[in-house]
Design a protein around this motif. Structure first.
Motif, PDB file in Angstrom:
ATOM      1  N   ALA A  99     -11.206 -12.032  -0.507  1.00  0.00           N
ATOM      2  CA  ALA A  99     -10.414 -11.049  -1.250  1.00  0.00           C
ATOM      3  C   ALA A  99     -10.762  -9.632  -0.811  1.00  0.00           C
ATOM      4  N   LEU A 100     -12.064  -9.333  -0.679  1.00  0.00           N
ATOM      5  CA  LEU A 100     -12.480  -7.988  -0.301  1.00  0.00           C
ATOM      6  C   LEU A 100     -12.003  -7.625   1.101  1.00  0.00           C
ATOM      7  N   THR A 101     -12.144  -8.568   2.042  1.00  0.00           N
ATOM      8  CA  THR A 101     -11.754  -8.264   3.420  1.00  0.00           C
ATOM      9  C   THR A 101     -10.241  -8.135   3.536  1.00  0.00           C
ATOM     10  N   THR A 102      -9.504  -8.958   2.814  1.00  0.00           N
ATOM     11  CA  THR A 102      -8.047  -8.859   2.839  1.00  0.00           C
ATOM     12  C   THR A 102      -7.584  -7.557   2.193  1.00  0.00           C
ATOM     13  N   ILE A 103      -8.303  -7.127   1.167  1.00  0.00           N
ATOM     14  CA  ILE A 103      -7.991  -5.833   0.550  1.00  0.00           C
ATOM     15  C   ILE A 103      -8.181  -4.704   1.560  1.00  0.00           C
ATOM     16  N   VAL A 104      -9.224  -4.819   2.401  1.00  0.00           N
ATOM     17  CA  VAL A 104      -9.426  -3.818   3.444  1.00  0.00           C
ATOM     18  C   VAL A 104      -8.244  -3.801   4.406  1.00  0.00           C
ATOM     19  N   ALA A 105      -7.750  -5.013   4.779  1.00  0.00           N
ATOM     20  CA  ALA A 105      -6.619  -5.093   5.706  1.00  0.00           C
ATOM     21  C   ALA A 105      -5.375  -4.444   5.111  1.00  0.00           C
ATOM     22  N   PHE A 106      -5.057  -4.796   3.865  1.00  0.00           N
ATOM     23  CA  PHE A 106      -3.875  -4.203   3.238  1.00  0.00           C
ATOM     24  C   PHE A 106      -4.124  -2.760   2.812  1.00  0.00           C
ATOM     25  N   GLY A 107      -5.387  -2.422   2.570  1.00  0.00           N
ATOM     26  CA  GLY A 107      -5.700  -1.046   2.204  1.00  0.00           C
ATOM     27  C   GLY A 107      -5.391  -0.067   3.307  1.00  0.00           C
ATOM     28  N   SER A 108      -5.353  -0.564   4.555  1.00  0.00           N
ATOM     29  CA  SER A 108      -5.007   0.328   5.664  1.00  0.00           C
ATOM     30  C   SER A 108      -3.605   0.902   5.504  1.00  0.00           C
ATOM     31  N   LEU A 109      -2.743   0.193   4.772  1.00  0.00           N
ATOM     32  CA  LEU A 109      -1.375   0.670   4.568  1.00  0.00           C
ATOM     33  C   LEU A 109      -1.336   1.946   3.729  1.00  0.00           C
ATOM     34  N   THR A 110      -2.362   2.180   2.929  1.00  0.00           N
ATOM     35  CA  THR A 110      -2.348   3.365   2.073  1.00  0.00           C
ATOM     36  C   THR A 110      -2.542   4.650   2.866  1.00  0.00           C
ATOM     37  N   TYR A 111      -2.913   4.537   4.138  1.00  0.00           N
ATOM     38  CA  TYR A 111      -3.064   5.724   4.975  1.00  0.00           C
ATOM     39  C   TYR A 111      -1.785   6.036   5.749  1.00  0.00           C
ATOM     40  N   SER A 112      -0.724   5.302   5.457  1.00  0.00           N
ATOM     41  CA  SER A 112       0.557   5.559   6.114  1.00  0.00           C
ATOM     42  C   SER A 112       1.141   6.869   5.589  1.00  0.00           C
ATOM     43  N   GLY A 113       2.073   7.414   6.347  1.00  0.00           N
ATOM     44  CA  GLY A 113       2.762   8.621   5.898  1.00  0.00           C
ATOM     45  C   GLY A 113       4.037   8.322   5.133  1.00  0.00           C
ATOM     46  N   ILE A 114       4.286   7.050   4.835  1.00  0.00           N
ATOM     47  CA  ILE A 114       5.542   6.647   4.204  1.00  0.00           C
ATOM     48  C   ILE A 114       5.265   6.096   2.817  1.00  0.00           C
ATOM     49  N   ARG A 115       5.979   6.624   1.857  1.00  0.00           N
ATOM     50  CA  ARG A 115       5.726   6.282   0.472  1.00  0.00           C
ATOM     51  C   ARG A 115       5.802   4.789   0.183  1.00  0.00           C
ATOM     52  N   PRO A 116       6.860   4.048   0.581  1.00  0.00           N
ATOM     53  CA  PRO A 116       6.919   2.635   0.220  1.00  0.00           C
ATOM     54  C   PRO A 116       5.809   1.805   0.850  1.00  0.00           C
ATOM     55  N   VAL A 117       5.321   2.222   2.022  1.00  0.00           N
ATOM     56  CA  VAL A 117       4.223   1.496   2.653  1.00  0.00           C
ATOM     57  C   VAL A 117       2.924   1.750   1.893  1.00  0.00           C
ATOM     58  N   ILE A 118       2.742   2.984   1.443  1.00  0.00           N
ATOM     59  CA  ILE A 118       1.578   3.289   0.605  1.00  0.00           C
ATOM     60  C   ILE A 118       1.630   2.457  -0.674  1.00  0.00           C
ATOM     61  N   ASP A 119       2.791   2.419  -1.299  1.00  0.00           N
ATOM     62  CA  ASP A 119       2.958   1.612  -2.508  1.00  0.00           C
ATOM     63  C   ASP A 119       2.649   0.146  -2.226  1.00  0.00           C
ATOM     64  N   PHE A 120       3.128  -0.358  -1.097  1.00  0.00           N
ATOM     65  CA  PHE A 120       2.897  -1.743  -0.723  1.00  0.00           C
ATOM     66  C   PHE A 120       1.396  -2.026  -0.604  1.00  0.00           C
ATOM     67  N   GLY A 121       0.660  -1.101   0.027  1.00  0.00           N
ATOM     68  CA  GLY A 121      -0.776  -1.280   0.153  1.00  0.00           C
ATOM     69  C   GLY A 121      -1.472  -1.337  -1.198  1.00  0.00           C
ATOM     70  N   TRP A 122      -1.097  -0.421  -2.104  1.00  0.00           N
ATOM     71  CA  TRP A 122      -1.726  -0.423  -3.429  1.00  0.00           C
ATOM     72  C   TRP A 122      -1.323  -1.651  -4.239  1.00  0.00           C
ATOM     73  N   MET A 123      -0.073  -2.063  -4.127  1.00  0.00           N
ATOM     74  CA  MET A 123       0.367  -3.253  -4.856  1.00  0.00           C
ATOM     75  C   MET A 123      -0.404  -4.489  -4.415  1.00  0.00           C
ATOM     76  N   MET A 124      -0.598  -4.624  -3.089  1.00  0.00           N
ATOM     77  CA  MET A 124      -1.329  -5.789  -2.587  1.00  0.00           C
ATOM     78  C   MET A 124      -2.811  -5.703  -2.967  1.00  0.00           C
ATOM     79  N   THR A 125      -3.368  -4.507  -2.983  1.00  0.00           N
ATOM     80  CA  THR A 125      -4.755  -4.349  -3.411  1.00  0.00           C
ATOM     81  C   THR A 125      -4.913  -4.789  -4.866  1.00  0.00           C
ATOM     82  N   LEU A 126      -4.009  -4.324  -5.713  1.00  0.00           N
ATOM     83  CA  LEU A 126      -4.025  -4.740  -7.115  1.00  0.00           C
ATOM     84  C   LEU A 126      -3.784  -6.234  -7.240  1.00  0.00           C
ATOM     85  N   GLY A 127      -2.776  -6.736  -6.503  1.00  0.00           N
ATOM     86  CA  GLY A 127      -2.423  -8.150  -6.610  1.00  0.00           C
ATOM     87  C   GLY A 127      -3.539  -9.074  -6.166  1.00  0.00           C
ATOM     88  N   LEU A 128      -4.257  -8.715  -5.103  1.00  0.00           N
ATOM     89  CA  LEU A 128      -5.362  -9.554  -4.631  1.00  0.00           C
ATOM     90  C   LEU A 128      -6.487  -9.605  -5.650  1.00  0.00           C
TER      91      LEU A 128
END
Length: 849
Positions: free
Chosen positions: A368-397
């Motif tokens: 779970a922690l390592t997968t959160i790191v993988a999806f957490g990389s999306l939060t550094y995107s410059g695009i709002r929906p991708v940032i949201d996607f990263g946070w949603m997956m972090t919460l969901g995991l």
């Protein structure tokens, strides 16, 4: 650890009913706001909150009195259009569309000025304007007038006169822009002084009002489109009719995604149920994972509704991914439980359950922690929906992990499964074949992995970030057919605006510092001394002193000649369809002037000569005298195989600056095309180019978890190969990265990491029994390898149903998710164990203590 295990046994395993009751209360609480869960495909959902391109897009629309908020109805009658009966049928359709409540106005060949009369001249243009609606214009004369007018062909009327278009305008209420501006000011105030409680409260209130208005407008738009479609269906016997336009594209994208979430969500669950039933053949092993998956999605969706956090086109995949991750956790728990049943068939179910949880909590937490790191990389995107996607997956995991280790054991305490007779047998699982392959074909596996890595690198180098909206939809869908009609017969689909900035206001003119600061177009003097077009005196004006005031307007021979060159170049590009600018208006006025181009004096009087009711058609959409800007409205051909948005924008900018002499700060691109292209380029920069950083972070996680650099490097290898395989396959197949497929890299890493962590952790545990690498590998393939294969097979089977979607990105998501699972499984069962056997990261083999 012993104390934590004891506490867990006393609180969770000893009181399963209490756990389930409390959890039911949480589910009920989250259910209260499920109705507020919504999808958002607006322009704001594709950019950051303060994105400059969105601000420029809105500013241009206000300055030039234009908007993309309209529907296009293409009308190709079965009978000739330019007859009294044909025009009457078109008028009937137009009148029904105009009667729709949300429709502000319509534009069609029926109401546009024909500007075709023997008595028409620049002096009589105000009195001699004719329309099909208001004047008895013979049909053939109207046809000739429309086709000879440079404004209408390939826009409202095809060049053969067989297809016409009705523009159905859906005006945005002024309250929307008022709230937008108010929100912008309050955000700036709140950011400047975060401690100002009053500003924060006012901002929250305005944001709530803006959200409510947006939802109201979205609902009105959907209802309007449905009503328009009903009208078009009634006229389907008279003509071939298609519906298009940006609002329709947005509405259909949301509709397709909603259908996929509901229809295919149920289909995926049914496939998962069927696959679990075939694999485990016990109803408990179907019900329990299904409930865990459902509860995880329920909680996250409920939270998103409670937080009023909209799901976008990109982040809509989070539901499917949560199913994957939760199912993976539960299957690993099931397989481990059944292993203990096999080892001790007479042990009490509570003991087996406690040992299962104790054995699996560490690798699952690592996963779970390592997968959160993988999806957490999306939060550094410059695009709002991708940032949201990263946070949603972090919460969901995080939620998936909690559900797996709370609800799974609680349900099994109440529903202890009997020992499966197949578990008692010692038959060889099919994963042992991979163990034998790894043992006997080790060199071939390594060579094959290197060859595959080279092919992946070549494929990744061929990746592009270009895509057309038309490629999102199957050819059988209405939106696909409508785009083809608009592209082929009515001048193109996607809007692009090119803005040219001229001289600033004369020295001493009153200006607003505040307005200049807020203006996204604010820049220095665009006509400096080295401007190749600046001159002391216009050659067509004899009095050079008068020329100084004359030069302050756009309507000079020199400036219009220069804009004509820009128009000619834009119109010559193969990717562009209809191009409109002030040059189009001047061509039209030249026709009115007896076919002679306007001279310098006539140009100067164009604003005065054009009637007020025509300025909104001929002048203000293309020239803003107040802001010293000229606009070129372009429609791009989505069906053009040569369309490469970034290359096109770069080519246009290069020509305007190097060939026509404009400075870079004088040229601005805006419109939906620019925002979409900016999103794709930002995605590429933030995800593909920083993928190495993501792998370094995961490698660091491996190093932290396994405390061995050699093991961390070994663990990262199959992850690199799995991610590279998916991206390389896309490159070889020519499938471009877009706003959905570009997240496949992070998804693949997240999936591959799961298998790697589980296998390495089990190998480490099993190796301590006899310190025999080969025997340990065979045991791992028979135990954790079986769980990994069950997870992969179940998910591949479940997501295969997505190929039936009408939304192409959903199809790609299903296919590439399945392929990612397959490559992650093969890498974890072949390359990973081979590297472990080769480098022996757990120490030298020997006899166990």
């Amino acid at each position: 650890m012993t104390k934590l295990r004891t506490l867990y046994d006393r609180l969770i395993l000893a009181h399963p009913v209490v756990v389930l009751v409390l959890f039911a209360l949480v589910l009920g609480l989250m259910s209260l706001n499920l109705h507020q869960f919504r999808l958002d495909a607006s322009a704001e959902s594709l950019v950051l909150e303060n994105d400059r391109s969105l601000a420029q897009y809105r500013t241009v629309n206000q300055r030039f009195t234009t908007s993309d908020d309209f529907l296009i109805v293409t009308y190709s009658p079965h009978e000739p259009l330019f007859t009294d009966a044909g025009l009457a049928r078109l008028a009937g359709l137009r009148d029904e569309l105009a009667a729709v409540a949300a429709v502000g106005s319509t534009n069609s060949i029926l109401n546009v000025p024909l500007l075709h009369s023997p008595k028409l001249s620049l002096d009589t243009v105000d009195e001699e304007i004719l329309t099909i609606d208001g004047d008895q214009v013979p049909p053939q004369q109207a046809r000739d007038a429309l086709l000879s007018n440079p404004l209408y062909p390939n826009l409202l009327l095809s060049t053969d006169g067989g297809t016409t278009a009705i523009q159905v305008n859906l005006p945005t209420p002024s309250a929307f822009f008022e709230l937008l501006e108010k929100r912008k000011q309050l955000r700036a105030k709140a950011e400047a002084n975060p401690a100002d409680a009053n500003a924060q409260e006012n901002l929250a209130q305005v944001e709530a009002e803006f959200l409510a208005l947006t939802e109201e407008l979205d609902a009105r738009r959907d209802a309007t489109i449905d009503e328009v479609r009903q009208i078009l269906e009634r006229h389907g016997d008279d003509a071939v009719i298609h519906l298009g336009g940006v609002p329709m594209i947005v509405a259909d994208m949301i509709r397709f995604i909603q259908n996929d979430l509901s229809t295919f969500g149920i289909g995926v669950l049914l496939f998962l149920v069927l696959t679990l039933a075939i694999i485990f053949r016990q109803w408990r092993w179907v019900l329990v994972p299904l409930l865990c998956c459902s509860f995880t999605v329920w909680l996250v969706v409920g939270y998103l509704g409670w937080a009023e956090w909209p799901v976008t086109v990109i982040s809509s995949n989070f539901v499917s991914l949560l199913l994957i991750m939760t199912l993976s956790l539960t299957i690993h728990l099931i397989v481990r439980y059944r292993e203990y049943q096999h080892d001790e068939p007479d042990a009490p179910p509570a003991t087996i359950l406690s040992r299962t949880v104790s054995a699996m909590v560490k690798p699952c937490a690592y996963m779970a922690l390592t997968t959160i790191v993988a999806f957490g990389s999306l939060t550094y995107s410059g695009i709002r929906p991708v940032i949201d996607f990263g946070w949603m997956m972090t919460l969901g995991l995080a939620v998936a992990f909690v559900v797996a280790f709370l609800i799974f054991p609680a349900l099994l305490r109440l529903l202890p499964p009997p020992v499966d007779q197949r578990v008692r047998s010692n038959r060889r699982p099919f994963t042992d074949h991979f163990a034998s392959l790894t043992e006997h074909q080790g060199p071939a596996i390594l060579v094959g992995s290197v060859v595959l890595a080279v092919l992946c690198a070549i494929g990744v180098s061929r990746l592009t970030v270009e895509n057309s909206f038309i490629d999102y939809f199957k050819s059988s869908t209405e939106i696909h057919q409508g785009m083809i009609t608009i592209d082929n017969r009515l001048g193109g689909t996607t809007p692009l605006d090119v803005i040219i900035t001229d001289d600033p206001p004369p020295a001493g003119a009153a200006t607003s510092d505040t307005a200049a600061a807020d203006d996204p177009f604010a820049a220095g003097d665009p006509f400096a001394e080295d401007d190749p077009f600046a001159s002391d005196c216009d050659p067509f004006v004899e009095d050079c002193e008068a020329a100084e005031s004359y030069r302050d307007t756009w309507y000079t021979y020199r400036k219009m000649s220069q804009l004509a060159k820009v128009h000619e170049y834009l119109d010559s590009l193969p990717e562009t369809g209809k191009v409109l600018s002030i040059d189009t208006t001047l061509d039209l006025l030249a026709q009115v002037n007896g076919g002679k181009p306007l001279d310098a004096l006539q140009l100067a009087f164009v604003p005065a000569a054009v009637p007020d009711d025509l300025k909104g058609i001929l002048l203000t959409p293309y020239i803003s005298e107040e802001h010293d800007q000229a606009r070129f409205s372009i429609r791009l051909l989505e069906t053009s195989p040569e369309l490469r948005r970034q290359e096109l924008l770069d080519r246009i900018r290069q020509h305007l600056t190097e060939e026509l002499g404009y400075r870079d700060d004088q040229v601005l691109f805006t419109g939906m095309t620019v925002m979409y292209n900016n999103m794709l380029q930002s995605l590429f920069d933030s995800q593909i180019k920083t993928l190495g950083v993501v792998f370094l972070a995961i490698c660091a996680m491996f190093l932290l978890l396994f405390r061995s650099l050699k093991l961390a490097l070994i663990g990262i290898a199959p992850n690199l190969l799995a991610a590279g395989s998916v991206l390389g396959l896309m490159g070889w197949l020519g499938i471009p990265l877009d706003m959905m497929t570009i997240t496949v890299a992070a998804i693949t890493v997240g999936i591959a990491v799961d298998d790697t962590i589980h296998y390495i952790h089990r190998f480490k545990v099993e190796f301590e029994k006899d310190r025999d690498y080969l025997a340990t590998m065979h045991r791992c393939h028979s135990s954790i390898g079986r769980a990994m294969s069950y997870t992969s097979i179940t998910i591949i089977a479940g997501f295969s149903i997505l190929v039936l979607s009408n939304f192409i990105p959903t199809i790609y998501f299903g296919l590439f998710t399945g392929f990612a699972m397959l490559m992650a499984l093969l890498g974890a069962l072949t390359l990973l164990p081979r590297l472990i056997l080769l480098f022996q990261p757990f120490g030298r083999p020997g006899t166990a203590d």
